[in-house]
Enzyme design. Structure first.
Site, PDB file in Angstrom:
ATOM      1  N   HIS A  35      -2.781   7.480   6.793  1.00 38.93           N
ATOM      2  CA  HIS A  35      -1.765   8.344   6.169  1.00 38.93           C
ATOM      3  C   HIS A  35      -2.415   9.604   5.585  1.00 38.93           C
ATOM      4  O   HIS A  35      -1.827  10.681   5.610  1.00 38.93           O
ATOM      5  CB  HIS A  35      -1.065   7.614   5.019  1.00 38.93           C
ATOM      6  CG  HIS A  35       0.125   6.801   5.427  1.00 38.93           C
ATOM      7  ND1 HIS A  35       1.208   7.342   6.071  1.00 38.93           N
ATOM      8  CD2 HIS A  35       0.420   5.485   5.247  1.00 38.93           C
ATOM      9  CE1 HIS A  35       2.113   6.390   6.277  1.00 38.93           C
ATOM     10  NE2 HIS A  35       1.667   5.250   5.786  1.00 38.93           N
ATOM     11  N   GLY A  53       0.846  -1.185   0.000  1.00 36.65           N
ATOM     12  CA  GLY A  53       0.000   0.000   0.000  1.00 36.65           C
ATOM     13  C   GLY A  53       0.881   1.235   0.000  1.00 36.65           C
ATOM     14  O   GLY A  53       2.017   1.196   0.475  1.00 36.65           O
ATOM     15  N   GLN A  89       3.278   9.768   1.148  1.00 39.73           N
ATOM     16  CA  GLN A  89       4.528   8.999   1.242  1.00 39.73           C
ATOM     17  C   GLN A  89       5.459   9.244   0.069  1.00 39.73           C
ATOM     18  O   GLN A  89       6.620   8.837   0.092  1.00 39.73           O
ATOM     19  CB  GLN A  89       4.235   7.500   1.356  1.00 39.73           C
ATOM     20  CG  GLN A  89       3.562   7.135   2.674  1.00 39.73           C
ATOM     21  CD  GLN A  89       3.331   5.645   2.772  1.00 39.73           C
ATOM     22  OE1 GLN A  89       2.414   5.123   2.171  1.00 39.73           O
ATOM     23  NE2 GLN A  89       4.192   4.959   3.510  1.00 39.73           N
ATOM     24  N   HIS A 137      -4.565   1.557   7.555  1.00 40.83           N
ATOM     25  CA  HIS A 137      -3.224   2.145   7.576  1.00 40.83           C
ATOM     26  C   HIS A 137      -3.126   3.261   6.522  1.00 40.83           C
ATOM     27  O   HIS A 137      -2.680   4.377   6.815  1.00 40.83           O
ATOM     28  CB  HIS A 137      -2.207   1.021   7.307  1.00 40.83           C
ATOM     29  CG  HIS A 137      -0.774   1.448   7.315  1.00 40.83           C
ATOM     30  ND1 HIS A 137       0.097   1.096   8.325  1.00 40.83           N
ATOM     31  CD2 HIS A 137      -0.048   2.187   6.437  1.00 40.83           C
ATOM     32  CE1 HIS A 137       1.287   1.614   8.056  1.00 40.83           C
ATOM     33  NE2 HIS A 137       1.232   2.276   6.920  1.00 40.83           N
ATOM     34  N   GLU A 138      -3.569   2.970   5.293  1.00 39.24           N
ATOM     35  CA  GLU A 138      -3.454   3.961   4.202  1.00 39.24           C
ATOM     36  C   GLU A 138      -4.345   5.173   4.455  1.00 39.24           C
ATOM     37  O   GLU A 138      -3.941   6.314   4.228  1.00 39.24           O
ATOM     38  CB  GLU A 138      -3.821   3.342   2.848  1.00 39.24           C
ATOM     39  CG  GLU A 138      -2.895   2.241   2.380  1.00 39.24           C
ATOM     40  CD  GLU A 138      -1.433   2.539   2.580  1.00 39.24           C
ATOM     41  OE1 GLU A 138      -1.011   3.704   2.416  1.00 39.24           O
ATOM     42  OE2 GLU A 138      -0.698   1.614   2.936  1.00 39.24           O
ATOM     43  N   CYS A 176       5.624  -0.049   7.928  1.00 40.39           N
ATOM     44  CA  CYS A 176       5.343   1.125   7.092  1.00 40.39           C
ATOM     45  C   CYS A 176       6.573   1.445   6.257  1.00 40.39           C
ATOM     46  O   CYS A 176       7.688   1.454   6.777  1.00 40.39           O
ATOM     47  CB  CYS A 176       4.993   2.315   7.990  1.00 40.39           C
ATOM     48  SG  CYS A 176       4.581   3.804   7.065  1.00 40.39           S
ATOM     49  N   LEU A 177       6.348   1.731   4.979  1.00 37.65           N
ATOM     50  CA  LEU A 177       7.465   2.087   4.098  1.00 37.65           C
ATOM     51  C   LEU A 177       8.165   3.357   4.570  1.00 37.65           C
ATOM     52  O   LEU A 177       9.338   3.557   4.267  1.00 37.65           O
ATOM     53  CB  LEU A 177       6.962   2.303   2.667  1.00 37.65           C
ATOM     54  CG  LEU A 177       6.397   1.069   1.948  1.00 37.65           C
ATOM     55  CD1 LEU A 177       5.754   1.482   0.635  1.00 37.65           C
ATOM     56  CD2 LEU A 177       7.483   0.035   1.704  1.00 37.65           C
TER      57      LEU A 177
END
Ligand code: ZN
Length: 166
Positions: free
Chosen positions: A139, A46, A51, A135-136, A93-94
């Site tokens: 963000h 995702g 990000q 999660h997304e 998380c990236l």
């Protein structure tokens, strides 16, 4: 174009995003292509626009990490409209590379959003998929998963965690 992933500490990750009002434009299609490409390059499941440094209310998800085109999900202006149950599992998380933590989330969610052509989409998700969506969407509100933890206990996460990063 592959963007580099913005890391924790950059204010764009903690800022509310702008609602999308123009659809089906070449700019929007290009941004979505770039988001999928950047997500695959980072081996994520995702990716939210902040990000890659873009404060817009857009996220992409692909639980197959590029293996199955049917699994590509575009979330524009998404909202979680229903939550049910609870789950707590490892999340990565990236934007916080190398770390993972157990994060409490709803077990099932219903998400309403638009696609790139402004068509309404309803997603019913459970388990891992529901967690990635939460999660997304977090963000896009400037939330990072660490804001949802009961305690800030991190574990180090290897790059091949089965839970994926988002
Ligand atoms: Zn993330």
């Amino acid at each position: 174009m592959i963007y580099s992933i913005v890391k924790y500490g950059d204010p764009v990750l903690e800022t509310q995003t702008a609602t999308i009002t123009e659809f089906d434009t070449p700019e929007l299609h290009k941004l979505l292509d770039d988001m999928f490409e950047s997500m695959y390059a980072a081996k994520g499941v995702g990716l939210a626009a902040p990000q890659i440094g873009i404060g817009k209310r857009i996220a992409v998800v692909d639980l197959s990490v590029g293996e199955d085109p049917e699994k590509k999900i575009v979330l524009i202006n998404p909202e979680v409209i229903h939550r049910e149950g609870s789950q707590q599992s490892e999340e990565g998380c990236l934007s916080l590379p190398g770390y993972g933590a157990k994060v409490p989330r709803a077990l099932r969610v219903r998400v309403e959003c638009l696609n790139e052509r402004a068509e309404p989409v309803v997603i019913e998700a459970e388990g891992w998929y529901a967690r990635i969506l939460q999660h997304e969407i977090g963000h896009l509100r400037g939330d990072l998963y660490i804001d949802h933890m009961d305690s800030r206990t991190f574990s180090t996460q290897d790059n091949h965690t089965r839970h994926g990063k988002a």
